[in-house]
Design a protein around this motif. Structure first.
Motif, mmCIF file in Angstrom:
data_model
loop_
_atom_site.group_PDB
_atom_site.id
_atom_site.type_symbol
_atom_site.label_atom_id
_atom_site.label_comp_id
_atom_site.label_asym_id
_atom_site.label_seq_id
_atom_site.Cartn_x
_atom_site.Cartn_y
_atom_site.Cartn_z
ATOM 1 N N MET A 256 0.836 -1.196 0.000
ATOM 2 C CA MET A 256 0.000 0.000 0.000
ATOM 3 C C MET A 256 0.873 1.249 0.000
ATOM 4 S SD MET A 256 -2.862 1.299 2.759
ATOM 5 C CE MET A 256 -1.691 2.056 3.874
ATOM 6 N N LYS A 257 0.530 2.225 -0.811
ATOM 7 C CA LYS A 257 1.258 3.482 -0.890
ATOM 8 C C LYS A 257 0.471 4.587 -0.199
ATOM 9 C CE LYS A 257 3.365 2.447 -5.382
ATOM 10 N NZ LYS A 257 3.506 2.892 -6.792
ATOM 11 N N HIS A 258 1.208 5.606 0.221
ATOM 12 C CA HIS A 258 0.515 6.830 0.607
ATOM 13 C C HIS A 258 0.622 7.798 -0.562
ATOM 14 C CE1 HIS A 258 -1.445 9.795 3.042
ATOM 15 N NE2 HIS A 258 -0.560 10.680 2.605
ATOM 16 N N CYS A 259 -0.522 8.313 -0.997
ATOM 17 C CA CYS A 259 -0.595 9.152 -2.184
ATOM 18 C C CYS A 259 -1.075 10.552 -1.820
ATOM 19 C CB CYS A 259 -1.558 8.559 -3.209
ATOM 20 S SG CYS A 259 -1.188 6.859 -3.697
ATOM 21 N N VAL A 260 -0.514 11.547 -2.473
ATOM 22 C CA VAL A 260 -1.022 12.906 -2.401
ATOM 23 C C VAL A 260 -1.709 13.218 -3.726
ATOM 24 C CG1 VAL A 260 -0.384 15.350 -2.407
ATOM 25 C CG2 VAL A 260 0.604 13.816 -0.721
ATOM 26 N N VAL A 261 -2.941 13.666 -3.648
ATOM 27 C CA VAL A 261 -3.671 14.120 -4.828
ATOM 28 C C VAL A 261 -3.779 15.634 -4.736
ATOM 29 C CG1 VAL A 261 -5.839 14.070 -6.110
ATOM 30 C CG2 VAL A 261 -4.964 11.976 -5.045
ATOM 31 N N ILE A 262 -3.281 16.335 -5.756
ATOM 32 C CA ILE A 262 -3.343 17.795 -5.789
ATOM 33 C C ILE A 262 -4.542 18.209 -6.624
ATOM 34 C CG2 ILE A 262 -2.105 19.925 -6.313
ATOM 35 C CD1 ILE A 262 0.482 18.272 -6.369
ATOM 36 N N GLY A 263 -5.528 18.836 -5.983
ATOM 37 C CA GLY A 263 -6.698 19.313 -6.705
ATOM 38 C C GLY A 263 -7.990 18.782 -6.123
ATOM 39 N N GLY A 264 -8.890 19.702 -5.760
ATOM 40 C CA GLY A 264 -10.168 19.324 -5.162
ATOM 41 C C GLY A 264 -11.350 19.537 -6.087
ATOM 42 N N GLY A 265 -11.122 19.436 -7.397
ATOM 43 C CA GLY A 265 -12.223 19.426 -8.349
ATOM 44 C C GLY A 265 -12.675 18.004 -8.600
ATOM 45 N N VAL A 266 -13.533 17.813 -9.606
ATOM 46 C CA VAL A 266 -14.092 16.486 -9.837
ATOM 47 C C VAL A 266 -13.012 15.480 -10.217
ATOM 48 C CG1 VAL A 266 -14.662 16.919 -12.286
ATOM 49 C CG2 VAL A 266 -15.984 15.249 -10.955
ATOM 50 N N VAL A 267 -11.969 15.896 -10.927
ATOM 51 C CA VAL A 267 -10.909 14.966 -11.317
ATOM 52 C C VAL A 267 -10.096 14.527 -10.100
ATOM 53 C CG1 VAL A 267 -8.835 14.674 -12.727
ATOM 54 C CG2 VAL A 267 -10.809 15.876 -13.666
ATOM 55 N N HIS B 165 -4.872 2.238 -1.044
ATOM 56 C CA HIS B 165 -3.854 3.240 -0.734
ATOM 57 C C HIS B 165 -4.383 4.259 0.273
ATOM 58 C CE1 HIS B 165 -1.550 1.618 -4.020
ATOM 59 N NE2 HIS B 165 -2.503 1.886 -4.891
ATOM 60 N N GLY B 166 -3.472 4.860 1.011
ATOM 61 C CA GLY B 166 -3.823 6.026 1.805
ATOM 62 C C GLY B 166 -3.748 7.269 0.932
ATOM 63 N N VAL B 167 -4.605 8.250 1.190
ATOM 64 C CA VAL B 167 -4.691 9.428 0.325
ATOM 65 C C VAL B 167 -4.788 10.701 1.161
ATOM 66 C CG1 VAL B 167 -6.060 10.646 -1.428
ATOM 67 C CG2 VAL B 167 -5.816 8.156 -1.538
ATOM 68 N N THR B 168 -3.959 11.687 0.807
ATOM 69 C CA THR B 168 -4.128 13.052 1.303
ATOM 70 C C THR B 168 -4.482 13.928 0.110
ATOM 71 O OG1 THR B 168 -2.535 12.775 3.101
ATOM 72 C CG2 THR B 168 -3.048 15.022 2.421
ATOM 73 N N GLY C 48 -7.879 15.183 4.302
ATOM 74 C CA GLY C 48 -8.118 16.317 3.419
ATOM 75 C C GLY C 48 -7.471 17.583 3.953
ATOM 76 N N ARG C 49 -6.817 18.326 3.080
ATOM 77 C CA ARG C 49 -6.224 19.606 3.458
ATOM 78 C C ARG C 49 -6.773 20.685 2.525
ATOM 79 N NH1 ARG C 49 0.035 19.572 5.444
ATOM 80 N NH2 ARG C 49 -0.058 17.777 6.858
ATOM 81 N N LEU C 50 -7.764 21.423 2.994
ATOM 82 C CA LEU C 50 -8.320 22.523 2.234
ATOM 83 C C LEU C 50 -7.624 23.817 2.630
ATOM 84 C CD1 LEU C 50 -12.142 21.682 2.331
ATOM 85 C CD2 LEU C 50 -10.419 20.965 0.666
ATOM 86 N N GLY C 51 -7.579 24.743 1.709
ATOM 87 C CA GLY C 51 -6.903 26.006 1.968
ATOM 88 C C GLY C 51 -5.399 25.850 2.088
ATOM 89 N N ALA C 52 -4.864 24.823 1.445
ATOM 90 C CA ALA C 52 -3.418 24.557 1.488
ATOM 91 C C ALA C 52 -2.887 24.598 0.059
ATOM 92 C CB ALA C 52 -3.140 23.200 2.125
ATOM 93 N N ALA C 53 -2.244 25.685 -0.294
ATOM 94 C CA ALA C 53 -1.723 25.841 -1.651
ATOM 95 C C ALA C 53 -0.387 25.132 -1.785
ATOM 96 C CB ALA C 53 -1.573 27.320 -1.989
ATOM 97 N N VAL C 54 -0.246 24.338 -2.833
ATOM 98 C CA VAL C 54 1.039 23.675 -3.102
ATOM 99 C C VAL C 54 1.995 24.685 -3.724
ATOM 100 C CG1 VAL C 54 2.183 21.870 -4.438
ATOM 101 C CG2 VAL C 54 -0.041 21.414 -3.388
ATOM 102 N N ASN C 55 3.188 24.801 -3.147
ATOM 103 C CA ASN C 55 4.176 25.745 -3.694
ATOM 104 C C ASN C 55 5.486 25.070 -4.097
ATOM 105 O OD1 ASN C 55 5.317 25.297 -1.158
ATOM 106 N ND2 ASN C 55 4.428 27.169 -0.295
ATOM 107 N N GLY C 56 5.472 23.742 -4.143
ATOM 108 C CA GLY C 56 6.660 23.030 -4.580
ATOM 109 C C GLY C 56 6.546 21.552 -4.268
ATOM 110 N N PHE C 57 7.552 20.788 -4.708
ATOM 111 C CA PHE C 57 7.569 19.346 -4.506
ATOM 112 C C PHE C 57 8.739 18.949 -3.616
ATOM 113 C CE2 PHE C 57 5.447 19.935 -8.594
ATOM 114 C CZ PHE C 57 4.300 19.181 -8.410
ATOM 115 N N LEU C 58 8.534 17.934 -2.807
ATOM 116 C CA LEU C 58 9.620 17.313 -2.057
ATOM 117 C C LEU C 58 10.363 16.376 -2.999
ATOM 118 C CD1 LEU C 58 7.656 16.379 1.219
ATOM 119 C CD2 LEU C 58 9.103 18.390 0.832
#
Length: 413
Positions: free
Chosen positions: A1-12, A25-28, A217-227
């Motif tokens: 199982m992976k932990h995944c980050v999904v960027i974007g809170g629209g329908v996609v 998988h775990g998802v943030t 879920g993290r709302l109001g959290a703008a992504v400004n770069g990648f690790l």
């Protein structure tokens, strides 16, 4: 199982999160706005057009575009920019405006549409989303020009799915068309096509996601770069609310995906196609269309969503401009009042504008980004709601190390 980050809170993004959770998988989910579905998913056309998927790029479009630009009420507007993104996208779009290219693209999008329809049925059976105003009244594309209708009707006759209807048959199917000022040559009806409230769908699915123990879920959290790891691979995101490490990062942020991908050295051929919508209340005295209707020449679609009529239209190539252009809204009002004058209370219509993240070919970009750990589910254009269920499952399978359930020819970066 992976932990995944999904960027974007629209329908996609939301459907991608659901598909990953389904596979263990775990998802943030990270969304820069305070609520989900605030971009192109907010007040779009609401149509789930699984079989009406032909890309905008086709052999006759460049000539039509000239006529549209000269028409004050035409569906197209263009504002030249000193922008490589705009001009490179336009050049690639023109390369796709060839009949054989369009036919191949349509074939692959029809397969994606059919798979997405099956994927939505499975999601709905599991999630039981009730307040999304889901109906399946079918889709009627009406044509004003006899020559255009004759060409399309000749193609669909005998297909076994679509039906070519005369003017009178169109009115019999959708009585609200009797009120139109236009002279209709005929229409193409596709049974089974659906409509729903995309914003309500996103809100309900987000609530269902929170019931899963593997979801954050993290709302109001703008992504400004990648690790990044020592080999340059992507291992999560940096946000305004702190870092989120991950085994896999999935970019599903609509138009914003282009800017984020660039920070990882990935160039996405995505450009915003600005569209407008009106959401008008339906009262007892009104006669709205019950069937989902698309006006082919005007490029305007009509969908009854609950007690409201959603009218969506226009393709404006004006950059990242989200302003409500009064002239464009007035033009849309004139067109809808002439076509369905008694359908809704247009005086109380709520206007909206959104930026649809489109590729030159009209096909979404799925799968590997070329950067280890970074995956793509982007570029759905005007068909994000329609394709999201299928593309979410495709990307979730790839992230899980499995093969895609559909051939990916024409659907990758």
């Amino acid at each position: 199982m992976k932990h995944c980050v999904v960027i974007g809170g629209g329908v996609v993004g939301l459907t991608t999160a659901w598909a990953l959770l389904e596979r263990g998988h775990g998802v943030t989910l990270v969304e820069r706005e305070a609520e989900v579905a605030q971009g192109a998913s907010r007040a779009n056309g609401g149509q789930l057009s699984y079989r009406y998927v032909s890309p905008l790029a086709d052999a006759g479009v460049p000539l039509k575009a000239v006529r549209w630009l000269l028409d004050p009420d035409g569906p197209l507007r263009f504002k030249p920019e000193a922008s490589w993104a705009q001009w490179s996208w336009l050049m690639a779009f023109l390369r796709n405006c060839r009949g054989p290219v369009n036919r191949r693209a349509t074939e692959r999008l029809l397969a994606l549409g059919a798979y997405s329809q099956t994927s939505f049925a499975r999601l709905q059976a599991e999630a039981q989303l009730d307040a999304i105003a889901l109906r399946a009244p079918g889709k009627l594309v009406v044509y004003r020009k006899p020559a255009e209708f004759a060409r399309v009707a000749a193609r669909v006759n005998g297909s076994g799915v679509e039906q070519a209807l005369s003017h009178d048959e169109c009115v019999a199917l959708e009585p609200a068309l009797a009120d139109t000022e236009a002279t209709l040559a005929g229409g193409i009806f596709t049974p089974g096509e659906a409509v729903a409230d995309c914003h309500a769908f996103c809100a309900e699915l987000h609530a269902r996601l929170h019931q899963h123990e593997g979801f954050r879920g993290r709302l109001g959290a703008a992504v400004n770069g990648f690790l990044r790891d020592g080999q340059g691979g992507v291992r999560g995101v940096r946000t305004t609310e702190g870092d989120v490490p991950a085994d896999a990062t999935i970019l599903a942020a609509g138009l914003h995906s282009r800017t984020l991908a660039a920070t990882a050295g990935v160039e996405l051929p995505i450009y915003p196609l600005k569209g407008y919508s009106l959401t008008a209340p339906i009262e007892d005295a009104h006669r709205p269309p019950e069937v989902s209707v698309t006006d082919f020449e005007k490029k305007i679609l009509y969908a009854r969503i609950g007690q409201e009529l959603r009218v969506a239209a226009m393709v404006d190539l004006v950059g990242d401009d989200l302003s409500l252009d009064g002239g464009r809204l007035a033009s849309l009002q004139r067109s809808v009042r002439a076509t369905f004058p008694n359908a809704a209370d247009y005086d109380r219509a709520t206007p909206w504008a959104g930026l649809r993240p489109a590729t030159p070919s009209g096909a979404p970009i799925l799968g590997a980004s070329g950067q280890p750990g970074l995956w793509l589910n982007v570029g759905h254009g005007a068909l994000g709601f329609t394709f999201s269920f299928g593309t979410a499952n495709i990307v979730a399978e790839l992230v899980s190390g499995n093969t895609s359930p559909l051939p990916l020819d024409g659907l990758t970066l």
